[in-house]
Design a protein around this motif. Structure first.
Motif, PDB file in Angstrom:
ATOM      1  N   ILE A 113      -1.840   1.483   2.113  1.00 39.53           N
ATOM      2  CA  ILE A 113      -2.272   2.259   3.285  1.00 39.53           C
ATOM      3  C   ILE A 113      -2.868   1.321   4.329  1.00 39.53           C
ATOM      4  O   ILE A 113      -3.310   0.216   4.007  1.00 39.53           O
ATOM      5  N   VAL A 117      -7.325   3.704   7.333  1.00 35.39           N
ATOM      6  CA  VAL A 117      -7.338   4.793   6.350  1.00 35.39           C
ATOM      7  C   VAL A 117      -8.207   4.399   5.161  1.00 35.39           C
ATOM      8  O   VAL A 117      -8.995   5.199   4.651  1.00 35.39           O
ATOM      9  N   ILE A 121     -11.555   6.383   3.618  1.00 38.08           N
ATOM     10  CA  ILE A 121     -11.725   6.749   2.209  1.00 38.08           C
ATOM     11  C   ILE A 121     -12.978   6.099   1.648  1.00 38.08           C
ATOM     12  O   ILE A 121     -13.772   6.731   0.938  1.00 38.08           O
ATOM     13  N   VAL A 145      -6.818   8.820  11.673  1.00 41.69           N
ATOM     14  CA  VAL A 145      -6.388   9.018  10.289  1.00 41.69           C
ATOM     15  C   VAL A 145      -5.539  10.280  10.182  1.00 41.69           C
ATOM     16  O   VAL A 145      -4.513  10.303   9.486  1.00 41.69           O
ATOM     17  N   MET A 149      -1.654  10.634   8.862  1.00 38.41           N
ATOM     18  CA  MET A 149      -1.345  11.459   7.709  1.00 38.41           C
ATOM     19  C   MET A 149      -0.380  12.590   8.040  1.00 38.41           C
ATOM     20  O   MET A 149       0.584  12.825   7.322  1.00 38.41           O
ATOM     21  N   SER A 154       2.300  11.368   5.805  1.00 39.60           N
ATOM     22  CA  SER A 154       1.704  10.562   4.732  1.00 39.60           C
ATOM     23  C   SER A 154       0.665  11.319   3.913  1.00 39.60           C
ATOM     24  O   SER A 154      -0.251  10.711   3.344  1.00 39.60           O
ATOM     25  N   GLN A 155       0.805  12.657   3.831  1.00 42.43           N
ATOM     26  CA  GLN A 155      -0.177  13.441   3.079  1.00 42.43           C
ATOM     27  C   GLN A 155      -0.242  13.016   1.615  1.00 42.43           C
ATOM     28  O   GLN A 155      -1.330  12.875   1.044  1.00 42.43           O
ATOM     29  N   TYR A 157       0.553  10.160   0.358  1.00 40.20           N
ATOM     30  CA  TYR A 157      -0.029   8.819   0.253  1.00 40.20           C
ATOM     31  C   TYR A 157      -1.550   8.887   0.266  1.00 40.20           C
ATOM     32  O   TYR A 157      -2.226   8.178  -0.483  1.00 40.20           O
ATOM     33  N   PHE A 158      -2.072   9.752   1.120  1.00 36.67           N
ATOM     34  CA  PHE A 158      -3.525   9.884   1.204  1.00 36.67           C
ATOM     35  C   PHE A 158      -4.091  10.432  -0.103  1.00 36.67           C
ATOM     36  O   PHE A 158      -5.094   9.936  -0.620  1.00 36.67           O
ATOM     37  N   TRP A 162      -6.543   8.456  -2.687  1.00 36.23           N
ATOM     38  CA  TRP A 162      -7.857   9.016  -3.037  1.00 36.23           C
ATOM     39  C   TRP A 162      -8.048   9.070  -4.553  1.00 36.23           C
ATOM     40  O   TRP A 162      -9.100   8.732  -5.071  1.00 36.23           O
ATOM     41  N   TYR A 166      -5.823   2.244  -4.121  1.00 35.89           N
ATOM     42  CA  TYR A 166      -4.841   1.836  -3.118  1.00 35.89           C
ATOM     43  C   TYR A 166      -4.919   0.333  -2.862  1.00 35.89           C
ATOM     44  O   TYR A 166      -5.848  -0.345  -3.292  1.00 35.89           O
TER      45      TYR A 166
END
Length: 231
Positions: A113, A117, A121, A145, A149, A154-155, A157-158, A162, A166
């Motif tokens: 990421i 981002v 996080i 961010v 996303m 990139s939902q 990926y987030f 989390w 990452y």
């Protein structure tokens, strides 16, 4: 039994309790100490001592003596040892499962990421009021961010970043050059972007290399003059 002997007996049996899980089942040490300290000596006998304390627990003197000597109300010493063994065994199994889970997590390929981002996080998980929930992180995320996303799709990926950790992608660096290929911007040791003295590209240094964000945060009008560092 005199007062000193009774106090020593209470102290000894209190220390036998050991496991904190069972302390609430032990006769409160401070309370028994208080009662025992009020006993007259040598006028009171051992039998009288138990008879004095027993009514406080709605028990007979004989039952109180037996259970105090066992160390716990309603449990024998053998029962306590068995329960302690079960707890230690269960604790070992939990630790083993935790280690296996961590080993499994280590095999999961982490997503990559952008730095901004990763910063968000990190800020959420290091929140002074405690770790912010994923729901909170999604609802309060900065516009930058959110754009990455949602607009970038990139939902997933987030969410994976989390939950599983990452890696931060290496950001592209740029020189900001004039039409004469002279540097126009540089960054100092404090991370501040400044106007450059007009160094030729051949003589440009690493402090003339900036990220897209650093350039645009300083002044978006410089972005059209950005040239990616390829060396």
């Amino acid at each position: 039994m005199d007062k000193k002997y009774l106090l020593n007996l209470i102290e000894t049996n209190h220390n036998m309790a050991g496991d904190l899980l069972y302390l609430t089942r032990v006769i409160p040490q401070g309370l028994v100490h208080e009662w025992a300290s009020k006993l007259d000596e040598p006028k009171i006998t051992e039998k009288q001592a138990w008879e004095t304390l027993a009514p406080r627990f709605s028990m007979t003197a004989t039952d109180l003596e037996r259970q105090v000597l066992d160390g716990f109300i309603g449990m024998t010493f053998e029962e306590i040892e068995m329960e302690s063994y079960k707890i230690k065994k269960l604790s070992g199994e939990v630790k083993k499962l935790h280690a296996e889970n961590e080993a499994l997590r280590a095999t999961i390929k982490k997503v990559t990421i952008p730095q901004f981002v990763a910063d968000w996080i990190g800020e959420c998980k290091n929140n002074e009021g405690g770790v912010m929930s994923l729901y909170g992180a999604l609802n309060e995320m900065p516009t930058e961010v959110a754009s990455w996303m949602i607009d970038g799709g990139s939902q997933n990926y987030f969410a994976r970043a989390w939950l599983d950790g990452y890696e931060v992608e290496e950001e592209k660096l740029y020189y900001v050059l004039s039409p004469e290929e002279k540097t126009m911007l540089q960054i100092n040791g404090n991370g501040d972007v400044l106007h450059s003295m007009g160094i030729s590209l051949k003589e440009a240094q690493t402090y003339h290399q900036l990220t897209e964000k650093e350039i645009k945060d300083y002044d978006e009008r410089f972005w059209p003059f950005a040239v990616e560092v390829t060396e």
